[in-house]
Enzyme design. Structure first.
Site, PDB file in Angstrom:
ATOM      1  N   CYS A 116      48.716  31.066  51.316  1.00  0.00           N
ATOM      2  CA  CYS A 116      49.311  32.410  51.471  1.00  0.00           C
ATOM      3  C   CYS A 116      49.841  32.656  52.880  1.00  0.00           C
ATOM      4  O   CYS A 116      50.618  33.584  53.091  1.00  0.00           O
ATOM      5  CB  CYS A 116      48.283  33.478  51.133  1.00  0.00           C
ATOM      6  SG  CYS A 116      47.616  33.307  49.487  1.00  0.00           S
ATOM      7  N   HIS A 256      49.716  40.527  54.052  1.00  0.00           N
ATOM      8  CA  HIS A 256      49.751  39.730  52.821  1.00  0.00           C
ATOM      9  C   HIS A 256      49.286  40.608  51.664  1.00  0.00           C
ATOM     10  O   HIS A 256      48.300  41.338  51.784  1.00  0.00           O
ATOM     11  CB  HIS A 256      48.838  38.512  52.990  1.00  0.00           C
ATOM     12  CG  HIS A 256      48.607  37.766  51.716  1.00  0.00           C
ATOM     13  ND1 HIS A 256      49.642  37.402  50.871  1.00  0.00           N
ATOM     14  CD2 HIS A 256      47.466  37.317  51.129  1.00  0.00           C
ATOM     15  CE1 HIS A 256      49.140  36.760  49.831  1.00  0.00           C
ATOM     16  NE2 HIS A 256      47.828  36.710  49.953  1.00  0.00           N
ATOM     17  N   ASN A 286      49.853  38.975  43.613  1.00  0.00           N
ATOM     18  CA  ASN A 286      49.719  38.130  44.808  1.00  0.00           C
ATOM     19  C   ASN A 286      50.668  36.944  44.667  1.00  0.00           C
ATOM     20  O   ASN A 286      50.438  36.057  43.846  1.00  0.00           O
ATOM     21  CB  ASN A 286      48.260  37.667  44.917  1.00  0.00           C
ATOM     22  CG  ASN A 286      48.010  36.781  46.130  1.00  0.00           C
ATOM     23  OD1 ASN A 286      48.949  36.327  46.787  1.00  0.00           O
ATOM     24  ND2 ASN A 286      46.747  36.524  46.411  1.00  0.00           N
TER      25      ASN A 286
HETATM   26  O1  UT7 Z   1      45.672  35.438  48.652  1.00  0.00           O
HETATM   27  C1  UT7 Z   1      44.412  35.296  49.221  1.00  0.00           C
HETATM   28  C2  UT7 Z   1      43.436  34.878  48.233  1.00  0.00           C
HETATM   29  N1  UT7 Z   1      42.982  35.790  47.268  1.00  0.00           N
HETATM   30  C3  UT7 Z   1      42.420  36.995  47.516  1.00  0.00           C
HETATM   31  O2  UT7 Z   1      42.516  37.551  48.573  1.00  0.00           O
HETATM   32  C4  UT7 Z   1      41.614  37.605  46.418  1.00  0.00           C
HETATM   33  C5  UT7 Z   1      40.276  38.012  46.959  1.00  0.00           C
HETATM   34  N2  UT7 Z   1      39.358  38.560  45.957  1.00  0.00           N
HETATM   35  C6  UT7 Z   1      39.587  39.694  45.278  1.00  0.00           C
HETATM   36  O3  UT7 Z   1      40.624  40.307  45.410  1.00  0.00           O
HETATM   37  C7  UT7 Z   1      38.487  40.235  44.405  1.00  0.00           C
HETATM   38  O4  UT7 Z   1      37.297  39.545  44.684  1.00  0.00           O
HETATM   39  C8  UT7 Z   1      38.795  40.121  42.889  1.00  0.00           C
HETATM   40  C9  UT7 Z   1      39.914  41.069  42.533  1.00  0.00           C
HETATM   41  C10 UT7 Z   1      39.166  38.701  42.543  1.00  0.00           C
HETATM   42  C11 UT7 Z   1      37.571  40.523  42.073  1.00  0.00           C
HETATM   43  O5  UT7 Z   1      37.144  41.817  42.413  1.00  0.00           O
HETATM   44  P1  UT7 Z   1      35.597  42.109  42.662  1.00  0.00           P
HETATM   45  O6  UT7 Z   1      35.432  43.546  42.861  1.00  0.00           O
HETATM   46  O7  UT7 Z   1      35.164  41.184  43.772  1.00  0.00           O
HETATM   47  O8  UT7 Z   1      34.964  41.717  41.298  1.00  0.00           O
HETATM   48  P2  UT7 Z   1      33.820  40.638  41.006  1.00  0.00           P
HETATM   49  O9  UT7 Z   1      34.272  39.267  41.342  1.00  0.00           O
HETATM   50  O10 UT7 Z   1      32.604  41.146  41.672  1.00  0.00           O
HETATM   51  O11 UT7 Z   1      33.670  40.712  39.432  1.00  0.00           O
HETATM   52  C12 UT7 Z   1      33.111  41.836  38.806  1.00  0.00           C
HETATM   53  C13 UT7 Z   1      33.009  41.632  37.294  1.00  0.00           C
HETATM   54  C14 UT7 Z   1      32.433  40.298  36.866  1.00  0.00           C
HETATM   55  O12 UT7 Z   1      31.546  40.579  35.807  1.00  0.00           O
HETATM   56  P3  UT7 Z   1      29.956  40.501  36.024  1.00  0.00           P
HETATM   57  O13 UT7 Z   1      29.693  39.084  36.407  1.00  0.00           O
HETATM   58  O14 UT7 Z   1      29.670  41.484  37.137  1.00  0.00           O
HETATM   59  O15 UT7 Z   1      29.434  40.904  34.711  1.00  0.00           O
HETATM   60  C15 UT7 Z   1      33.602  39.530  36.314  1.00  0.00           C
HETATM   61  O16 UT7 Z   1      33.246  38.662  35.261  1.00  0.00           O
HETATM   62  O17 UT7 Z   1      34.314  41.700  36.702  1.00  0.00           O
HETATM   63  C16 UT7 Z   1      34.488  40.610  35.789  1.00  0.00           C
HETATM   64  N3  UT7 Z   1      35.889  40.239  35.770  1.00  0.00           N
HETATM   65  C17 UT7 Z   1      36.800  40.840  35.004  1.00  0.00           C
HETATM   66  N4  UT7 Z   1      36.706  41.850  34.103  1.00  0.00           N
HETATM   67  C18 UT7 Z   1      37.840  42.252  33.490  1.00  0.00           C
HETATM   68  C19 UT7 Z   1      36.507  39.289  36.520  1.00  0.00           C
HETATM   69  N5  UT7 Z   1      37.825  39.263  36.229  1.00  0.00           N
HETATM   70  C20 UT7 Z   1      38.026  40.224  35.294  1.00  0.00           C
HETATM   71  C21 UT7 Z   1      39.158  40.686  34.614  1.00  0.00           C
HETATM   72  N6  UT7 Z   1      39.032  41.701  33.738  1.00  0.00           N
HETATM   73  N7  UT7 Z   1      40.380  40.164  34.827  1.00  0.00           N
END
Ligand code: UT7
Length: 329
Positions: A116, A256, A286
């Site tokens: 990125c 970004h 992204n």
């Molecule tokens: O370009 C640079 C690289 N990338 C980034 O900068 C991305 C960085 N990370 C993020 O933006 C965030 O961590 C995410 C958007 C990927 C995730 O958000 P989060 O608030 O950190 O969520 P989480 O990983 O804590 O997941 C929460 C829950 C999980 O369920 P459990 O395990 O708590 O029951 C996931 O399984 O949300 C679930 N989940 C989803 N639910 C519905 C994960 N993806 C999805 C989805 N739809 N697409």
């Protein structure tokens, strides 16, 4: 030593034709909702390449716009630097395909692999080339077709990314316009947190790897999030220190575009109000290396950047790689 004032003389961007809405994931069997995606990321839609659309084709379209805006012909390009993590072929670089398509026969062309941060690093490489005295006009592109390297069955990643290309033409400036400060960092001890683990030369592609999806992008989202917030905040400080400016001098912050929460945290740390932050993650998702130059082009063409504007860029990506830059337009 005084910087040579490598300035951004023209911008452009291009995306594939197809819009893929959050609500479209249901049609491909992904268990997610528009509400979940928007609340966690700020993303509403992204563009996805179809048959016939390639990294080269969208890069060339973005490049033509940037060259027209800068008043530069292909024959005048001394170099083409392309930041990408999703090249058309693993070998050779996509930059040479762009060179051939543009007919930029004099230009040396190569890719920069910084995920990125690719456009930001590419721009700093271009500034370095200019400082040698041998390069005057350089096309820098950030472009990705992430839809071709993500696992469309993995809801943790497939909802986040999009395709696109942003291009900038850099020229030597005789006026006091251009890069005022620049900062780049990497931390390879965290490489495993965001990667395409298999299919490279360490573990060449096999039927088993394809079966298990080891060649797709994978990400430890929460860890990446924490590091992105920390690194982008640090990079914002460094850029301002380097330019000997304070937050109130910044007319526009272009971070970004990975996640609205990361963008807001970076702006808050840098003490820059959200009215001065460019946000388009909702429209494009992204787009990795393309995200900053796409946002820059929209900011220029919508009049949010004017002659004399001070703009700060902050990037973060796989590697990890991160960095920042302050530019006077
Ligand atoms: O370009 C640079 C690289 N990338 C980034 O900068 C991305 C960085 N990370 C993020 O933006 C965030 O961590 C995410 C958007 C990927 C995730 O958000 P989060 O608030 O950190 O969520 P989480 O990983 O804590 O997941 C929460 C829950 C999980 O369920 P459990 O395990 O708590 O029951 C996931 O399984 O949300 C679930 N989940 C989803 N639910 C519905 C994960 N993806 C999805 C989805 N739809 N697409």
């Amino acid at each position: 030593m005084k910087r040579p004032y490598a300035m951004i003389a023209g911008t452009g961007h291009a995306v594939p034709k197809r819009v893929f809405m959050n609500s479209d994931f249901a049609s491909i069997g992904i268990d997610t909702t528009d509400e979940w995606i928007f609340d966690r990321t700020g993303i509403r839609q992204r563009y996805i390449a179809g048959a016939g659309e390639t990294l080269t084709s969208i890069s060339v379209e973005a490049a033509h716009q940037a060259m027209e805006a800068a008043g530069v012909t292909a024959a005048e390009l001394d170099a083409i630097v392309l930041g990408t993590a999703s090249p058309d072929r693993l070998l050779p670089a996509t930059a040479v395909e762009v060179q051939a398509a543009l007919g930029a026969t004099r230009a040396v062309a190569f890719d920069v692999d910084a995920a990125c941060s690719g456009w930001l690093f590419g721009t700093q490489v271009a500034e370095g080339l200019m400082a040698t005295g041998n390069y005057e006009t350089i096309l820098v592109i950030g472009a990705e077709l992430l839809s071709r390297i993500i696992n469309w069955k993995d809801r943790n990643t497939c909802v986040l990314f999009g395709d696109g290309a942003g291009a900038t033409v850099m020229r030597k400036s005789t006026r006091q316009r251009g890069i005022l400060s620049a900062y780049m960092r990497s931390d390879g001890t965290l490489a495993d947190l965001l990667q395409r683990e298999k299919g490279g030369s360490r573990e060449p592609i096999t039927a088993e790897i394809i079966e298990e999806g080891g060649h797709y992008l994978s990400m430890a989202g929460r860890e990446v999030f924490k590091n992105a917030v920390r690194s982008m905040a640090d990079a914002a400080d460094r850029a301002l220190d380097g330019a000997k400016l304070s937050a109130s001098d910044v007319d526009l912050l272009i971070p970004h575009q990975a996640n609205i929460r990361i963008i807001e945290a970076t702006a808050k740390h840098a003490n820059i109000p959200m009215e001065k932050v460019f946000v388009n993650v909702g429209t494009y998702g992204n787009t990795s290396a393309a995200s900053i130059p796409i946002a820059l082009n929209e900011a220029v063409r919508s009049g949010r950047i004017k002659d004399g504007s001070i703009v700060m860029f902050v990037a973060f990506g796989a590697g990890f790689t991160w960095g920042s830059m302050v530019v006077r337009f």
